[in-house]
Design a protein around this motif. Structure first.
Motif, PDB file in Angstrom:
ATOM      1  N   LEU A  31       0.810  -1.214   0.000  1.00 42.92           N
ATOM      2  CA  LEU A  31       0.000   0.000   0.000  1.00 42.92           C
ATOM      3  C   LEU A  31       0.849   1.274   0.000  1.00 42.92           C
ATOM      4  O   LEU A  31       0.388   2.325   0.449  1.00 42.92           O
ATOM      5  CB  LEU A  31      -0.968   0.007   1.186  1.00 42.92           C
ATOM      6  CG  LEU A  31      -2.444   0.001   0.756  1.00 42.92           C
ATOM      7  CD1 LEU A  31      -2.818  -1.390   0.270  1.00 42.92           C
ATOM      8  CD2 LEU A  31      -3.369   0.455   1.839  1.00 42.92           C
ATOM      9  N   TRP A  76      -7.365  -0.227   2.523  1.00 42.81           N
ATOM     10  CA  TRP A  76      -7.270  -1.046   1.315  1.00 42.81           C
ATOM     11  C   TRP A  76      -7.105  -0.209   0.048  1.00 42.81           C
ATOM     12  O   TRP A  76      -7.381   0.975   0.019  1.00 42.81           O
ATOM     13  CB  TRP A  76      -8.475  -1.965   1.175  1.00 42.81           C
ATOM     14  CG  TRP A  76      -9.814  -1.271   1.154  1.00 42.81           C
ATOM     15  CD1 TRP A  76     -10.511  -0.811   2.237  1.00 42.81           C
ATOM     16  CD2 TRP A  76     -10.626  -0.977   0.002  1.00 42.81           C
ATOM     17  NE1 TRP A  76     -11.699  -0.250   1.837  1.00 42.81           N
ATOM     18  CE2 TRP A  76     -11.805  -0.338   0.484  1.00 42.81           C
ATOM     19  CE3 TRP A  76     -10.476  -1.202  -1.365  1.00 42.81           C
ATOM     20  CZ2 TRP A  76     -12.820   0.077  -0.380  1.00 42.81           C
ATOM     21  CZ3 TRP A  76     -11.493  -0.783  -2.229  1.00 42.81           C
ATOM     22  CH2 TRP A  76     -12.647  -0.154  -1.720  1.00 42.81           C
ATOM     23  N   ILE A 111      -2.682  -8.565   9.856  1.00 49.27           N
ATOM     24  CA  ILE A 111      -2.825  -7.753   8.654  1.00 49.27           C
ATOM     25  C   ILE A 111      -3.452  -6.403   8.987  1.00 49.27           C
ATOM     26  O   ILE A 111      -4.463  -6.318   9.687  1.00 49.27           O
ATOM     27  CB  ILE A 111      -3.677  -8.492   7.603  1.00 49.27           C
ATOM     28  CG1 ILE A 111      -2.967  -9.753   7.112  1.00 49.27           C
ATOM     29  CG2 ILE A 111      -4.015  -7.577   6.426  1.00 49.27           C
ATOM     30  CD1 ILE A 111      -1.634  -9.494   6.463  1.00 49.27           C
ATOM     31  N   ALA A 134      -3.591  -3.933   6.262  1.00 51.54           N
ATOM     32  CA  ALA A 134      -4.066  -3.385   4.989  1.00 51.54           C
ATOM     33  C   ALA A 134      -4.191  -4.517   3.975  1.00 51.54           C
ATOM     34  O   ALA A 134      -3.511  -5.543   4.084  1.00 51.54           O
ATOM     35  CB  ALA A 134      -3.110  -2.315   4.475  1.00 51.54           C
ATOM     36  N   ILE A 135      -5.069  -4.327   2.998  1.00 51.43           N
ATOM     37  CA  ILE A 135      -5.257  -5.345   1.959  1.00 51.43           C
ATOM     38  C   ILE A 135      -5.260  -4.703   0.576  1.00 51.43           C
ATOM     39  O   ILE A 135      -5.667  -3.552   0.409  1.00 51.43           O
ATOM     40  CB  ILE A 135      -6.559  -6.155   2.154  1.00 51.43           C
ATOM     41  CG1 ILE A 135      -7.774  -5.222   2.232  1.00 51.43           C
ATOM     42  CG2 ILE A 135      -6.468  -7.041   3.381  1.00 51.43           C
ATOM     43  CD1 ILE A 135      -9.102  -5.959   2.313  1.00 51.43           C
ATOM     44  N   SER A 136      -4.787  -5.472  -0.398  1.00 55.06           N
ATOM     45  CA  SER A 136      -4.845  -5.072  -1.798  1.00 55.06           C
ATOM     46  C   SER A 136      -5.857  -5.972  -2.496  1.00 55.06           C
ATOM     47  O   SER A 136      -5.660  -7.187  -2.572  1.00 55.06           O
ATOM     48  CB  SER A 136      -3.464  -5.214  -2.448  1.00 55.06           C
ATOM     49  OG  SER A 136      -3.537  -4.962  -3.836  1.00 55.06           O
ATOM     50  N   SER A 168       0.586  -6.104   5.038  1.00 56.88           N
ATOM     51  CA  SER A 168      -0.487  -6.218   4.047  1.00 56.88           C
ATOM     52  C   SER A 168      -0.539  -7.598   3.410  1.00 56.88           C
ATOM     53  O   SER A 168       0.405  -8.391   3.506  1.00 56.88           O
ATOM     54  CB  SER A 168      -0.298  -5.163   2.946  1.00 56.88           C
ATOM     55  OG  SER A 168      -0.070  -3.879   3.486  1.00 56.88           O
TER      56      SER A 168
END
Length: 292
Positions: free
Chosen positions: A75, A169, A137, A139-141, A88
């Motif tokens: 991110l 995200w 975790i 943050a995520i993509s 992430s």
């Protein structure tokens, strides 16, 4: 073997591999493994019905080393500091795409998985909480082709489910369907980065490749995302059919006018199985080779 190449070039692949997996794999991979155990492996396994993603648990990552799941850098942002330091991972909450762009869509795959299917909001929320709990975790993509469901009725519960987890995200979605309400919902749900596949600054090229984009709506979507405080990135392709000789200047003028936070430029590649590959003369191409 599975995936696009096996679906598009079945005869070629069947000479090399013991078996082919065609279509969604959740059920037919299990069938193939059972046949290996019993000694009755078939040459091909096909998913004959549209798979309901909500029948299946979210993917468990425990069979993989933790270092392959959680990492920093996914991110990293141009406009804000510190996001690149967030732990992430990547996720997918949908499968498929309802559009048929000539440079992307493969009819051989769409036959097995028409349209787009999203996981239920409850399952989305459960998966994010699992990733937070077991892997820390932050943050995520989102790797979904269209990260925000088309249509506000489906977008609201989808985004609210992500928002309830407090996760940060980034994602990608169509560049002509953003409204003030959608942009505000995405921001409230933790969206920090949104990527748009604009492809070309020339309407004639967009029409020829069946992108079905209205340039005025594209410009509005970029403006709305930036206004909401979401970093906006766009993808552009050079080398598309019907480009004018001043395509570089036209592209630069579009970038200056819309002022996205980042621009990713690519050269056109003709992907096997697409309309461009199957009908090159329709797009002004002399020939396409399959000499891998």
């Amino acid at each position: 073997a599975g995936g696009p190449h096996a679906a598009v070039f079945r005869e070629e692949c069947s000479k090399i591999f013991d078996a082919l997996i065609i279509g969604d794999g959740e059920e037919i991979i299990v069938a193939a493994v059972n046949d290996v155990i019993s000694g009755g492996l078939k040459k091909a396994y096909e998913q004959n019905t549209v798979l309901d993603l909500n029948r299946y648990h979210y993917p468990l990552r425990g069979y993989l080393p933790a270092s392959t799941i959680a990492r920093k850098g996914l991110l990293a942002m141009k406009t804000r500091q510190g996001y690149g330091e967030l732990l992430s991972t990547t996720v997918m909450f949908s499968r498929g795409c309802p559009y048929s762009c000539s440079f992307c869509a493969m009819p051989q795959l769409k036959a097995y998985a028409p349209g787009i299917r999203y996981r239920a909001p409850k399952l989305i929320e459960e998966e994010i909480e699992y990733l937070k709990r077991d892997y820390g975790i932050q943050a995520i993509s989102l790797l979904d082709e269209i990260g925000i469901p088309p249509g506000i009725k489906q977008a609201i519960p989808h985004l609210e489910a992500i928002g309830r987890t407090g996760i940060v995200w980034k994602g990608q979605c169509r560049s002509d369907g953003i409204t003030p309400e959608t942009a505000a919902l995405a921001k409230d749900a933790g969206c920090a980065v949104m990527c748009f596949g604009v492809e070309s600054a020339v309407q004639k090229s967009l029409d020829l490749i069946n992108k079905n984009l209205d340039m005025a709506k594209v410009k509005d979507s970029i403006r709305l995302m930036k206004k909401a405080g979401i970093e906006c990135r766009i993808y552009m392709i050079l080398g598309l059919p019907a480009e004018p000789e001043d395509i570089v200047e036209r592209t630069w003028e579009f970038i200056k006018e819309t002022a996205p936070d980042m621009v990713f430029l690519s050269l056109l590649t003709v992907r096997p199985g697409t309309d461009m590959y199957n009908n090159p003369k329709k797009f002004g191409m002399k020939s396409v080779t399959s000499d891998w």
